[in-house]
Write a protein that holds these residues in place. Structure first.
Motif, PDB file in Angstrom:
ATOM      1  N   UNK A 117      35.525  28.914  28.670  1.00 49.18           N
ATOM      2  CA  UNK A 117      34.056  28.960  28.696  1.00 49.18           C
ATOM      3  C   UNK A 117      33.522  28.480  30.036  1.00 49.18           C
ATOM      4  N   UNK A 118      34.093  27.409  30.561  1.00 52.06           N
ATOM      5  CA  UNK A 118      33.634  26.911  31.867  1.00 52.06           C
ATOM      6  C   UNK A 118      33.942  27.912  32.973  1.00 52.06           C
ATOM      7  N   UNK A 119      35.109  28.593  32.841  1.00 53.82           N
ATOM      8  CA  UNK A 119      35.467  29.607  33.840  1.00 53.82           C
ATOM      9  C   UNK A 119      34.502  30.786  33.784  1.00 53.82           C
ATOM     10  N   UNK A 120      34.148  31.239  32.578  1.00 57.24           N
ATOM     11  CA  UNK A 120      33.183  32.342  32.450  1.00 57.24           C
ATOM     12  C   UNK A 120      31.830  31.949  33.026  1.00 57.24           C
ATOM     13  N   UNK A 121      31.450  30.704  32.855  1.00 54.00           N
ATOM     14  CA  UNK A 121      30.184  30.215  33.419  1.00 54.00           C
ATOM     15  C   UNK A 121      30.246  30.254  34.940  1.00 54.00           C
ATOM     16  N   UNK A 122      31.331  29.750  35.495  1.00 52.99           N
ATOM     17  CA  UNK A 122      31.453  29.649  36.943  1.00 52.99           C
ATOM     18  C   UNK A 122      31.599  31.024  37.608  1.00 52.99           C
ATOM     19  N   UNK A 123      32.404  31.906  37.010  1.00 53.01           N
ATOM     20  CA  UNK A 123      32.698  33.195  37.644  1.00 53.01           C
ATOM     21  C   UNK A 123      31.641  34.261  37.376  1.00 53.01           C
ATOM     22  N   UNK A 124      31.136  34.297  36.136  1.00 51.09           N
ATOM     23  CA  UNK A 124      30.289  35.417  35.738  1.00 51.09           C
ATOM     24  C   UNK A 124      28.877  35.019  35.339  1.00 51.09           C
TER      25      UNK A 124
ATOM     26  N   UNK B  81      38.162  45.646  27.806  1.00 50.96           N
ATOM     27  CA  UNK B  81      37.294  45.746  28.972  1.00 50.96           C
ATOM     28  C   UNK B  81      37.619  44.614  29.942  1.00 50.96           C
ATOM     29  N   UNK B  82      37.652  44.877  31.257  1.00 50.22           N
ATOM     30  CA  UNK B  82      37.892  43.793  32.217  1.00 50.22           C
ATOM     31  C   UNK B  82      36.820  42.718  32.091  1.00 50.22           C
ATOM     32  N   UNK B  83      37.184  41.445  32.284  1.00 53.81           N
ATOM     33  CA  UNK B  83      36.217  40.367  32.072  1.00 53.81           C
ATOM     34  C   UNK B  83      34.929  40.512  32.867  1.00 53.81           C
ATOM     35  N   UNK B  84      35.029  40.929  34.126  1.00 58.02           N
ATOM     36  CA  UNK B  84      33.813  41.051  34.937  1.00 58.02           C
ATOM     37  C   UNK B  84      32.866  42.099  34.356  1.00 58.02           C
ATOM     38  N   UNK B  85      33.415  43.251  33.970  1.00 58.59           N
ATOM     39  CA  UNK B  85      32.583  44.301  33.387  1.00 58.59           C
ATOM     40  C   UNK B  85      32.057  43.877  32.023  1.00 58.59           C
ATOM     41  N   UNK B  86      32.898  43.204  31.235  1.00 57.14           N
ATOM     42  CA  UNK B  86      32.446  42.729  29.930  1.00 57.14           C
ATOM     43  C   UNK B  86      31.319  41.717  30.081  1.00 57.14           C
ATOM     44  N   UNK B  87      31.406  40.856  31.090  1.00 54.57           N
ATOM     45  CA  UNK B  87      30.356  39.859  31.311  1.00 54.57           C
ATOM     46  C   UNK B  87      29.038  40.527  31.664  1.00 54.57           C
ATOM     47  N   UNK B  88      29.089  41.540  32.545  1.00 57.78           N
ATOM     48  CA  UNK B  88      27.844  42.245  32.895  1.00 57.78           C
ATOM     49  C   UNK B  88      27.221  42.897  31.666  1.00 57.78           C
TER      50      UNK B  88
END
Length: 355
Positions: A30-37, A71-78
């Motif tokens: 969760x912290x990584x998703x916050x920081x990256x995306x 789905x790749x994480x970056x695309x899923x985050x968008x």
């Protein structure tokens, strides 16, 4: 709700630890998703501590569904952030787009916006390359851990669609069931709800395949294969997948289910005259070799032309080599071959490992 959980869910929103347990991911993720995306909470208590609101939770649930779908994480985050902004679910549209992307990479042109098609029972899998099996079953486990029934159902349907029934069972369903079972075994009863959710949805997916396949053609009139758990045995999923696979192959089967009493089993054999009887045992304590030998020795048919059934001992409860006249399939594919193949050839085969 425990006092600790009440503490974690009061105030602005839930804590990172509480949300991680709910979603089936680690707090570090969760912290990584916050920081990256930028998938962080809208509000931070005291300017530092994360507190996740219901809208934040919904956004991260969508992120989990999309990454579990491949789905790749970056695309899923968008997509998850856009869905949260618009207040809609992104999963259906993105699932279609993911299938289209996979087929395009495989050299198959799919028109933009074309709806996904259901190939129907017995049809070949999708032409697009399936997700890596380990990634697929882990996504299924994560969906079950966060009690996301919709995602579990979607992942099971996708596995059957892309891999076929046998591939979905052996490469996705069985590893996921084993993983969830180990979590339950090593943590007491803390994950019993996860194991029950997974088992129920796997059973529902298998039943869907069976009903779809069995309804396509009228019965052939041939005697059905008999599928039964031995007395005291409650585990039926392996018989359910075999039942569905036989339906796909237009082989009639009679599913008797869990814990069939000896008298009822023998009566069914005499009444039906099955070409094969499959007996499932999950543990050595339920394996009933005298009953299996009795079924194998039972004769049926008109006088002067009496015959007997092939008996398949399936499940880890049976010995590797049970003795003459009893077959020991090592997996689903072997069981199907022994049931549908010539009787004289199948009678000589005694594979060493369980179904």
């Amino acid at each position: 709700m425990s006092s600790d959980e009440e503490t974690e869910t009061t105030g602005v929103g839930v804590t990172t630890g509480f949300l991680a347990r709910r979603l089936g991911v680690s707090p570090t993720t969760l912290r990584s998703w916050d920081r990256r995306y930028g998938l962080g909470p809208a509000v931070r208590a005291d300017g530092r501590h994360r507190r996740w609101s219901p809208d934040d939770v919904a956004m991260l649930q969508e992120m989990c569904r999309l990454t579990a779908a491949g789905l790749p994480p970056a695309e899923a985050a968008r997509a998850a952030k856009e869905a949260a902004r618009r207040g809609v679910a992104a999963s259906p549209a993105l699932a279609s787009r993911t299938r289209a992307t996979a087929r395009t990479r495989a050299g198959v042109r799919v028109p933009e916006g074309a709806p996904p098609t259901d190939p129907g029972p017995g049809a070949p899998p999708d032409t697009g390359p399936p997700m890596d099996a380990a990634q697929e079953y882990r996504g299924l486990v994560r969906a079950a851990v966060r009690l996301d029934a919709l995602a579990v159902r979607e992942r099971l349907a996708a596995a059957v669609r892309t891999r076929g029934l046998t591939g979905a069972w052996e490469e996705v369903m069985v590893p996921a069931l084993r993983t969830v079972g180990r979590r339950w075994e090593y943590s007491g009863d803390r994950h019993v709800e996860v194991e029950h959710l997974m088992s129920w949805h796997v059973s529902a997916a298998l039943l869907h395949v069976y009903v779809s396949a069995a309804g396509h053609e009228p019965p052939t009139g041939a005697s059905p294969v008999l599928l039964a758990c031995v007395p005291g045995e409650q585990h039926t999923l392996s018989l359910e997948v075999l039942n569905a696979a036989l339906a796909e192959r237009r082989v009639p089967a009679l599913m008797l289910g869990a814990a069939v009493p000896p008298e009822a089993l023998l009566a069914a054999v005499r009444r039906v005259g099955p070409p094969a009887v499959v007996l499932w045992s999950q543990t050595w304590s339920t394996a009933n070799l005298p009953l299996a030998l009795h079924v194998a020795a039972a004769r049926w048919g008109v006088r002067g032309a009496r015959t007997r059934s092939r008996v398949l001992l399936s499940g880890p409860g049976w010995d590797a080599r049970p003795g003459p006249g009893l077959l020991r399939p090592r997996d689903l594919a072997e069981a199907l071959r022994l049931i549908t193949g010539p009787a004289d050839r199948a009678a000589d085969a005694v594979p060493p490992a369980p179904l």
